[in-house]
Write a protein that holds these residues in place. Sequence first.
Motif, PDB file in Angstrom:
ATOM      1  N   GLN A  68     -10.358  -3.615  -1.702  1.00 32.79           N
ATOM      2  CA  GLN A  68     -10.876  -2.324  -1.242  1.00 32.79           C
ATOM      3  C   GLN A  68     -11.531  -2.497   0.116  1.00 32.79           C
ATOM      4  O   GLN A  68     -12.438  -3.314   0.280  1.00 32.79           O
ATOM      5  CB  GLN A  68     -11.883  -1.760  -2.234  1.00 32.79           C
ATOM      6  N   HIS A 110      -5.776  -1.511  -1.573  1.00 31.42           N
ATOM      7  CA  HIS A 110      -4.395  -1.973  -1.479  1.00 31.42           C
ATOM      8  C   HIS A 110      -4.241  -3.216  -2.341  1.00 31.42           C
ATOM      9  O   HIS A 110      -5.216  -3.738  -2.877  1.00 31.42           O
ATOM     10  CB  HIS A 110      -4.003  -2.259  -0.022  1.00 31.42           C
ATOM     11  N   LYS A 111      -3.016  -3.673  -2.481  1.00 32.28           N
ATOM     12  CA  LYS A 111      -2.736  -4.865  -3.276  1.00 32.28           C
ATOM     13  C   LYS A 111      -2.150  -5.955  -2.391  1.00 32.28           C
ATOM     14  O   LYS A 111      -1.347  -5.663  -1.500  1.00 32.28           O
ATOM     15  CB  LYS A 111      -1.755  -4.544  -4.410  1.00 32.28           C
ATOM     16  N   LYS A 149      -6.313  -6.835  -5.982  1.00 36.23           N
ATOM     17  CA  LYS A 149      -6.649  -5.539  -5.392  1.00 36.23           C
ATOM     18  C   LYS A 149      -7.789  -5.736  -4.395  1.00 36.23           C
ATOM     19  O   LYS A 149      -8.770  -6.422  -4.695  1.00 36.23           O
ATOM     20  CB  LYS A 149      -7.089  -4.548  -6.468  1.00 36.23           C
ATOM     21  N   LYS A 190      -4.489   2.836   7.951  1.00 40.11           N
ATOM     22  CA  LYS A 190      -4.040   3.185   6.596  1.00 40.11           C
ATOM     23  C   LYS A 190      -4.940   2.548   5.542  1.00 40.11           C
ATOM     24  O   LYS A 190      -5.284   3.167   4.541  1.00 40.11           O
ATOM     25  CB  LYS A 190      -2.611   2.685   6.365  1.00 40.11           C
ATOM     26  N   ASN A 215      -9.515   2.577   1.653  1.00 38.33           N
ATOM     27  CA  ASN A 215      -8.578   2.611   0.530  1.00 38.33           C
ATOM     28  C   ASN A 215      -8.491   1.262  -0.183  1.00 38.33           C
ATOM     29  O   ASN A 215      -8.971   0.245   0.320  1.00 38.33           O
ATOM     30  CB  ASN A 215      -7.180   3.003   1.024  1.00 38.33           C
ATOM     31  N   PHE A 256       0.843  -1.193   0.000  1.00 37.77           N
ATOM     32  CA  PHE A 256       0.000   0.000   0.000  1.00 37.77           C
ATOM     33  C   PHE A 256       0.879   1.244   0.000  1.00 37.77           C
ATOM     34  O   PHE A 256       1.809   1.346   0.812  1.00 37.77           O
ATOM     35  CB  PHE A 256      -0.917   0.003   1.226  1.00 37.77           C
ATOM     36  N   GLU A 257       0.598   2.178  -0.905  1.00 33.11           N
ATOM     37  CA  GLU A 257       1.339   3.434  -1.020  1.00 33.11           C
ATOM     38  C   GLU A 257       2.849   3.192  -1.057  1.00 33.11           C
ATOM     39  O   GLU A 257       3.612   3.793  -0.295  1.00 33.11           O
ATOM     40  CB  GLU A 257       0.959   4.394   0.112  1.00 33.11           C
ATOM     41  N   ASN A 258       3.268   2.280  -1.934  1.00 30.83           N
ATOM     42  CA  ASN A 258       4.678   1.954  -2.143  1.00 30.83           C
ATOM     43  C   ASN A 258       5.375   1.410  -0.904  1.00 30.83           C
ATOM     44  O   ASN A 258       6.597   1.515  -0.778  1.00 30.83           O
ATOM     45  CB  ASN A 258       5.451   3.158  -2.698  1.00 30.83           C
ATOM     46  N   SER A 259       4.608   0.839   0.014  1.00 29.77           N
ATOM     47  CA  SER A 259       5.175   0.234   1.219  1.00 29.77           C
ATOM     48  C   SER A 259       4.648  -1.182   1.392  1.00 29.77           C
ATOM     49  O   SER A 259       3.488  -1.469   1.096  1.00 29.77           O
ATOM     50  CB  SER A 259       4.795   1.031   2.471  1.00 29.77           C
TER      51      SER A 259
END
Length: 191
Positions: free
Chosen positions: A127, A101-102, A125, A95, A99, A75-78
């Motif tokens: 949600q 996330h993958k 993905k 977080k 949202n 999530f968000e490059n983390s």
Amino acid sequence: MRIVLASASERRKDLLQIICNNFDIIVSNFDESCIMYNGDVKSYVMDLSKGKAMNVCNSLKNSAIVIGCDTLVFFENSILGKPKTKEEAYHMLKKLSGNIHKVYSGITVIDSNTGHSISDYVCTKVQFSHLTDDQIEKYIDSGDPMDKAGSYGIQGQAGVFVEKIDGCYYNVVGLPLNKLYYMLKRIGVNL
């Protein structure tokens, strides 16, 4: 041919039983910290799965097909791994709230007799709905998030947090069965 699952995960064991009724479990003691994350989550998760599978493969005395798998939340490059504390679980779930996330799983299948191996990955993905602090705290108090990447298990109480998914449900649980089934076929195992 003997099939070995290189995992201590009860969820992976339960999922593999759906497609294979006869396999052994040998827990990998691969040191995941020796694989450095270089920004490519696909390669990273496949390298982790291969490390686990190779660790078990190298310990075998007889030939087998070894399955290694690793699952992570991105999530968000983390990368969101398993939480070490309740506070960390809270921050992860906060977080993810509201949202997308993958979830990535890397899978490696190795024929210990020939040394032939296949590695691949699956991305789903997920949600989440907007979560209240009360929902998050109640879930954390259940103890469920503490052994799960991203601090949740879709197959348990946190299933109500998931508004929708795009991709393989079993991937989010921890073992993408469709991908694994066809990887086993490619290596010569017909279930």
